[in-house]
Design a protein around this motif. Structure first.
Motif, PDB file in Angstrom:
ATOM      1  N   PRO A   8       7.987  -3.376  12.754  1.00 32.28           N
ATOM      2  CA  PRO A   8       6.751  -2.874  11.703  1.00 32.28           C
ATOM      3  C   PRO A   8       6.269  -3.774  10.590  1.00 32.28           C
ATOM      4  O   PRO A   8       5.526  -3.805   9.884  1.00 32.28           O
ATOM      5  N   CYS A   9       7.334  -4.583  10.060  1.00 34.54           N
ATOM      6  CA  CYS A   9       7.467  -5.444   9.010  1.00 34.54           C
ATOM      7  C   CYS A   9       6.474  -6.596   9.312  1.00 34.54           C
ATOM      8  O   CYS A   9       5.889  -7.367   8.256  1.00 34.54           O
ATOM      9  N   VAL A  10       6.572  -6.990  10.727  1.00 36.17           N
ATOM     10  CA  VAL A  10       5.898  -8.357  10.921  1.00 36.17           C
ATOM     11  C   VAL A  10       4.623  -8.442  10.678  1.00 36.17           C
ATOM     12  O   VAL A  10       3.749  -7.547  10.854  1.00 36.17           O
ATOM     13  N   ASP A  11       4.207  -9.610   9.885  1.00 34.86           N
ATOM     14  CA  ASP A  11       2.803  -9.836   9.375  1.00 34.86           C
ATOM     15  C   ASP A  11       2.395  -8.640   8.462  1.00 34.86           C
ATOM     16  O   ASP A  11       1.002  -8.774   8.200  1.00 34.86           O
ATOM     17  N   VAL A  12       3.214  -8.168   7.805  1.00 39.50           N
ATOM     18  CA  VAL A  12       2.905  -6.999   6.847  1.00 39.50           C
ATOM     19  C   VAL A  12       3.434  -7.506   5.641  1.00 39.50           C
ATOM     20  O   VAL A  12       2.752  -7.858   4.744  1.00 39.50           O
ATOM     21  N   MET A  13       4.848  -7.532   5.476  1.00 41.80           N
ATOM     22  CA  MET A  13       5.528  -7.932   4.335  1.00 41.80           C
ATOM     23  C   MET A  13       5.272  -7.333   3.119  1.00 41.80           C
ATOM     24  O   MET A  13       4.716  -8.182   2.080  1.00 41.80           O
ATOM     25  N   ASP A  14       5.255  -6.208   2.764  1.00 37.87           N
ATOM     26  CA  ASP A  14       4.730  -5.671   1.710  1.00 37.87           C
ATOM     27  C   ASP A  14       5.858  -5.879   0.344  1.00 37.87           C
ATOM     28  O   ASP A  14       5.236  -5.723  -0.649  1.00 37.87           O
ATOM     29  N   ARG A  15       7.046  -6.034   0.541  1.00 35.96           N
ATOM     30  CA  ARG A  15       7.897  -6.482  -0.415  1.00 35.96           C
ATOM     31  C   ARG A  15       8.358  -5.447  -1.469  1.00 35.96           C
ATOM     32  O   ARG A  15       9.110  -5.846  -2.393  1.00 35.96           O
ATOM     33  N   SER A  16       7.967  -4.371  -1.232  1.00 34.52           N
ATOM     34  CA  SER A  16       8.509  -3.180  -2.158  1.00 34.52           C
ATOM     35  C   SER A  16      10.147  -3.125  -2.049  1.00 34.52           C
ATOM     36  O   SER A  16      10.904  -2.775  -3.125  1.00 34.52           O
ATOM     37  N   CYS A  17      10.568  -3.471  -0.857  1.00 39.36           N
ATOM     38  CA  CYS A  17      12.025  -3.531  -0.613  1.00 39.36           C
ATOM     39  C   CYS A  17      12.718  -4.607  -1.488  1.00 39.36           C
ATOM     40  O   CYS A  17      13.819  -4.408  -2.126  1.00 39.36           O
ATOM     41  N   VAL A  18      11.942  -5.682  -1.606  1.00 39.38           N
ATOM     42  CA  VAL A  18      12.599  -6.660  -2.423  1.00 39.38           C
ATOM     43  C   VAL A  18      12.775  -6.491  -3.850  1.00 39.38           C
ATOM     44  O   VAL A  18      13.803  -6.687  -4.484  1.00 39.38           O
ATOM     45  N   GLU A  19      11.569  -5.768  -4.391  1.00 37.95           N
ATOM     46  CA  GLU A  19      11.821  -5.341  -5.689  1.00 37.95           C
ATOM     47  C   GLU A  19      13.020  -4.228  -6.033  1.00 37.95           C
ATOM     48  O   GLU A  19      13.374  -4.171  -7.120  1.00 37.95           O
TER      49      GLU A  19
END
Length: 116
Positions: A8-19
């Protein structure tokens, strides 16, 4: 055990997790994000903030996305396009920034369309 980011992350990469990640172990590829299996401390902070529910504890990963366990690890252990050597364990994603490559499974996928 570690956390894994699935399709589900592919081509979405919201980046909330990174933060949310307190140890900076979530790396950005060309089309997906990847959790470094040796740097992840299994805190789980990334999982509830993912808006597309792409992050799973390895033991809880749905069977349909089981190949993402190895694909996630391959991002760090294999020599991928645009890289001269495996990424290894650089000790933090922020200093590297985005890496213009993806693990084999993600790279082989057709462009993903957002639901809705």
């Amino acid at each position: 055990m570690t956390y894994v980011i699935a399709q589900p992350c592919v081509d979405v990469m919201d980046r909330s997790c990174v933060e949310e990640c307190p140890v900076d172990c979530i790396y950005e590829g060309g089309r997906a994000l990847y959790i470094h299996p040796d740097e992840c401390v299994d805190c789980g902070a990334c999982e509830p903030v993912c808006p597309v529910e792409a992050i799973f504890y390895e033991d809880d990963l749905p069977e349909e996305w089981a190949p993402y366990i190895n694909d996630n690890a391959d991002f760090f252990t294999e020599t991928l396009a645009d890289r001269e050597a495996p990424l290894g364990s650089p000790g933090g994603a922020m200093k590297l920034g985005a890496i213009p490559a993806d693990a084999p499974l993600v790279a082989s996928l057709p462009p993903q369309q957002a639901d809705g």
